[in-house]
Design a protein around this motif. Structure first.
Motif, mmCIF file in Angstrom:
data_model
loop_
_atom_site.group_PDB
_atom_site.id
_atom_site.type_symbol
_atom_site.label_atom_id
_atom_site.label_comp_id
_atom_site.label_asym_id
_atom_site.label_seq_id
_atom_site.Cartn_x
_atom_site.Cartn_y
_atom_site.Cartn_z
ATOM 1 N N GLY A 119 81.013 -30.760 24.703
ATOM 2 C CA GLY A 119 80.804 -29.657 23.773
ATOM 3 C C GLY A 119 79.712 -28.718 24.238
ATOM 4 N N VAL A 120 78.695 -29.267 24.888
ATOM 5 C CA VAL A 120 77.594 -28.443 25.379
ATOM 6 C C VAL A 120 78.041 -27.564 26.540
ATOM 7 C CG1 VAL A 120 75.343 -28.506 26.516
ATOM 8 C CG2 VAL A 120 75.827 -30.040 24.588
ATOM 9 N N PHE A 121 78.714 -28.167 27.518
ATOM 10 C CA PHE A 121 79.050 -27.441 28.741
ATOM 11 C C PHE A 121 80.323 -26.606 28.627
ATOM 12 C CE2 PHE A 121 76.473 -31.003 30.440
ATOM 13 C CZ PHE A 121 75.476 -30.248 31.050
ATOM 14 N N MET A 122 81.235 -26.989 27.737
ATOM 15 C CA MET A 122 82.511 -26.292 27.673
ATOM 16 C C MET A 122 82.651 -25.403 26.437
ATOM 17 S SD MET A 122 85.005 -29.411 28.957
ATOM 18 C CE MET A 122 86.449 -28.352 29.034
ATOM 19 N N GLN A 123 81.888 -25.693 25.387
ATOM 20 C CA GLN A 123 82.009 -24.920 24.158
ATOM 21 C C GLN A 123 80.712 -24.245 23.747
ATOM 22 O OE1 GLN A 123 83.602 -27.588 21.197
ATOM 23 N NE2 GLN A 123 85.313 -28.234 22.491
ATOM 24 N N GLY A 124 79.673 -24.393 24.557
ATOM 25 C CA GLY A 124 78.417 -23.714 24.278
ATOM 26 C C GLY A 124 77.623 -24.293 23.132
ATOM 27 N N GLN A 125 77.899 -25.541 22.746
ATOM 28 C CA GLN A 125 77.121 -26.149 21.676
ATOM 29 C C GLN A 125 75.690 -26.432 22.136
ATOM 30 O OE1 GLN A 125 79.224 -29.626 20.355
ATOM 31 N NE2 GLN A 125 81.089 -28.498 19.813
ATOM 32 N N ARG A 126 74.798 -26.480 21.189
ATOM 33 C CA ARG A 126 73.394 -26.742 21.501
ATOM 34 C C ARG A 126 73.049 -28.201 21.195
ATOM 35 N NH1 ARG A 126 69.423 -22.393 19.015
ATOM 36 N NH2 ARG A 126 68.039 -23.623 20.361
ATOM 37 N N VAL A 127 72.235 -28.789 22.062
ATOM 38 C CA VAL A 127 71.768 -30.157 21.854
ATOM 39 C C VAL A 127 70.460 -30.122 21.081
ATOM 40 C CG1 VAL A 127 70.995 -32.285 22.960
ATOM 41 C CG2 VAL A 127 72.875 -30.980 23.957
ATOM 42 N N GLN A 128 70.437 -30.783 19.948
ATOM 43 C CA GLN A 128 69.226 -30.880 19.162
ATOM 44 C C GLN A 128 68.248 -31.853 19.834
ATOM 45 O OE1 GLN A 128 68.818 -28.844 16.581
ATOM 46 N NE2 GLN A 128 70.894 -28.061 16.965
ATOM 47 N N PRO A 129 66.948 -31.689 19.569
ATOM 48 C CA PRO A 129 65.969 -32.582 20.207
ATOM 49 C C PRO A 129 66.273 -34.066 20.017
ATOM 50 C CG PRO A 129 64.848 -30.740 19.148
ATOM 51 C CD PRO A 129 66.291 -30.637 18.765
ATOM 52 N N ARG A 130 66.689 -34.440 18.795
ATOM 53 C CA ARG A 130 66.990 -35.850 18.548
ATOM 54 C C ARG A 130 68.175 -36.307 19.405
ATOM 55 N NH1 ARG A 130 67.956 -37.792 12.479
ATOM 56 N NH2 ARG A 130 65.769 -37.154 12.401
ATOM 57 N N GLN A 131 69.170 -35.435 19.552
ATOM 58 C CA GLN A 131 70.316 -35.771 20.387
ATOM 59 C C GLN A 131 69.911 -35.909 21.846
ATOM 60 O OE1 GLN A 131 72.761 -32.417 19.177
ATOM 61 N NE2 GLN A 131 74.193 -33.792 18.167
ATOM 62 N N GLY A 132 68.997 -35.034 22.299
ATOM 63 C CA GLY A 132 68.521 -35.126 23.678
ATOM 64 C C GLY A 132 67.836 -36.452 23.957
ATOM 65 N N TRP A 133 66.987 -36.880 23.023
ATOM 66 C CA TRP A 133 66.338 -38.178 23.188
ATOM 67 C C TRP A 133 67.365 -39.304 23.187
ATOM 68 C CZ3 TRP A 133 61.722 -39.158 24.932
ATOM 69 C CH2 TRP A 133 60.698 -38.216 24.796
ATOM 70 N N ALA A 134 68.349 -39.198 22.308
ATOM 71 C CA ALA A 134 69.379 -40.238 22.233
ATOM 72 C C ALA A 134 70.170 -40.325 23.532
ATOM 73 C CB ALA A 134 70.322 -39.946 21.064
ATOM 74 N N LEU A 135 70.518 -39.189 24.103
ATOM 75 C CA LEU A 135 71.225 -39.190 25.381
ATOM 76 C C LEU A 135 70.388 -39.856 26.459
ATOM 77 C CD1 LEU A 135 72.728 -35.577 25.339
ATOM 78 C CD2 LEU A 135 74.008 -37.710 25.209
ATOM 79 N N GLY A 136 69.107 -39.498 26.517
ATOM 80 C CA GLY A 136 68.235 -40.077 27.533
ATOM 81 C C GLY A 136 68.118 -41.581 27.405
ATOM 82 N N VAL A 137 67.987 -42.071 26.170
ATOM 83 C CA VAL A 137 67.866 -43.513 25.946
ATOM 84 C C VAL A 137 69.154 -44.226 26.354
ATOM 85 C CG1 VAL A 137 67.659 -45.284 24.155
ATOM 86 C CG2 VAL A 137 66.119 -43.314 24.148
ATOM 87 N N SER A 138 70.310 -43.651 25.992
ATOM 88 C CA SER A 138 71.589 -44.288 26.315
ATOM 89 C C SER A 138 71.773 -44.434 27.819
ATOM 90 C CB SER A 138 72.746 -43.467 25.731
ATOM 91 O OG SER A 138 72.707 -43.457 24.333
ATOM 92 N N TYR A 139 71.562 -43.363 28.561
ATOM 93 C CA TYR A 139 71.815 -43.416 29.994
ATOM 94 C C TYR A 139 70.742 -44.219 30.721
ATOM 95 C CZ TYR A 139 75.713 -40.274 29.419
ATOM 96 O OH TYR A 139 76.919 -39.749 29.053
ATOM 97 N N ALA A 140 69.530 -44.229 30.181
ATOM 98 C CA ALA A 140 68.504 -45.094 30.761
ATOM 99 C C ALA A 140 68.872 -46.558 30.587
ATOM 100 C CB ALA A 140 67.144 -44.804 30.112
ATOM 101 N N GLY A 141 69.504 -46.885 29.448
ATOM 102 C CA GLY A 141 69.944 -48.257 29.233
ATOM 103 C C GLY A 141 71.007 -48.681 30.227
ATOM 104 N N VAL A 142 71.940 -47.778 30.545
ATOM 105 C CA VAL A 142 72.964 -48.096 31.534
ATOM 106 C C VAL A 142 72.335 -48.268 32.909
ATOM 107 C CG1 VAL A 142 74.979 -47.196 32.759
ATOM 108 C CG2 VAL A 142 74.847 -47.021 30.280
ATOM 109 N N VAL A 143 71.377 -47.413 33.254
ATOM 110 C CA VAL A 143 70.687 -47.540 34.545
ATOM 111 C C VAL A 143 69.963 -48.877 34.639
ATOM 112 C CG1 VAL A 143 68.825 -46.596 35.969
ATOM 113 C CG2 VAL A 143 70.479 -45.054 34.898
ATOM 114 N N LEU A 144 69.333 -49.284 33.538
ATOM 115 C CA LEU A 144 68.641 -50.573 33.528
ATOM 116 C C LEU A 144 69.629 -51.717 33.733
ATOM 117 C CD1 LEU A 144 66.158 -52.344 33.064
ATOM 118 C CD2 LEU A 144 66.556 -52.149 30.590
ATOM 119 N N ALA A 145 70.743 -51.695 33.028
ATOM 120 C CA ALA A 145 71.751 -52.744 33.188
ATOM 121 C C ALA A 145 72.343 -52.723 34.596
ATOM 122 C CB ALA A 145 72.853 -52.567 32.151
ATOM 123 N N PHE A 146 72.553 -51.536 35.135
ATOM 124 C CA PHE A 146 73.065 -51.399 36.497
ATOM 125 C C PHE A 146 72.088 -52.018 37.506
ATOM 126 C CE2 PHE A 146 73.076 -49.015 40.496
ATOM 127 C CZ PHE A 146 74.403 -49.128 40.888
ATOM 128 N N GLY A 147 70.800 -51.735 37.317
ATOM 129 C CA GLY A 147 69.793 -52.306 38.216
ATOM 130 C C GLY A 147 69.754 -53.822 38.142
#
Length: 298
Positions: A119-147
């Motif tokens: 939605g952000v890249f294809m429809q121009g939606q804006r990411v709210q600060p809380r959503q940005g933190w949530a995205l960072g936490v989610s992908y950091a968790g996958v990186v941790l599990a991957f490691g």
């Protein structure tokens, strides 16, 4: 929820949990089948061939009394069947040959965050600060599990398997992003039955093109596992989650579905002997926390 009867809510919670555990069991059963010397193309073919009659029946039942599909409807069904059920499944089963079931489930669980990013890249939606933190936490968790998995000695296989499953998650996110309007026209059950039937045909075609026909002869345990995968881990969870959404609403049903990754970790440790490390648990908690925040915001 305040107007719902307690008995209906209880049934909905049970159905949502059943669906989440059923979907999670797919990876466990696939990896058990791999131990009998079969590959992802063959396992996927048998799963979809055995599930095909069920989804064809679902499409017929849900389409009774409905208008015939237009050419545009068929085009959408073919696209969604290819992205949401064929390509996503093919990449997922291929990736499961290289990574643990626990890591696979975590990567797939990033779907809501990917829909948000689309939605952000294809429809121009804006990411709210809380959503940005949530995205960072989610992908950091996958990186941790991957490691954690790399440290267990998988190395390059982990990178390849993770890339394949990430591709699966992206393909399914495309399906989720594009299916909303089609669901409004055809209905959830009818679209699911039709799109999954398309995927079943594509999986069979893939097998015919890539494998000799005698490769369809597999050990009896593989057939038994494939039957379980087609029913208890494919068809039944689809119906259970849909019924749960009707009783609870999509947000609460999705939150109950968060038991899926935890059930995968426990089942993988019990049935597959996969190592259940504190790092994997921490990564799982981070992914679920981030996905919950994104879904709650939506």
């Amino acid at each position: 929820m305040t107007a719902a009867k307690p008995s209906s809510v209880g049934v909905g919670l049970a159905l949502a949990g059943l669906g989440a555990v059923g979907f999670s069991g797919k990876a466990i059963i696939a990896k058990l089948a791999y131990r009998h010397g079969v590959d992802a193309v063959t396992v996927l073919m048998w799963r979809m061939v055995l599930a095909a009659p069920l989804f064809l029946a679902l499409a017929w039942w849900a389409g009774r009394g409905q208008a015939k599909l237009t050419r545009a409807d068929w085009r959408d069904v073919l696209f969604l069947g290819f992205t949401g059920y064929y390509l996503a499944s093919a990449l997922d089963f291929a990736g499961l040959q290289y990574i643990s079931a626990g890591l696979e489930r975590l990567i797939l669980y990033l779907n809501p965050t990917m829909v948000l990013l689309f939605g952000v890249f294809m429809q121009g939606q804006r990411v709210q600060p809380r959503q940005g933190w949530a995205l960072g936490v989610s992908y950091a968790g996958v990186v941790l599990a991957f490691g954690q998995e790399v440290n267990l000695g998988a190395g390059g296989d982990t990178a390849l398997g993770s890339a394949l499953v990430l591709g699966s998650a992206l393909s399914y996110a495309v399906y989720l992003s594009r299916s909303g309007q089609v669901v409004g026209r055809l209905g959830t059950l009818r679209l699911t039955g039709l799109a999954t039937s398309v995927a079943c045909a594509l999986c069979l075609l893939q097998f015919v093109l890539l494998k000799p026909l005698n490769a369809a002869w597999v050990p009896a345990p593989v057939l038994g596992l494939s039957l379980l995968n087609a029913t208890l881990c494919t068809f039944v969870p689809v119906l259970a989650v849909m019924a749960a959404v009707q009783r609870l609403g999509a947000p609460l049903a999705a939150q109950v579905g968060m038991v899926g990754p935890f059930s995968t970790l426990l089942l993988a440790s019990w049935l597959l002997g996969e190592v259940f490390t504190p790092g994997m648990l921490a990564g799982t908690v981070m992914v679920l926390a981030g996905v919950w925040a994104v879904s709650r915001r939506a």
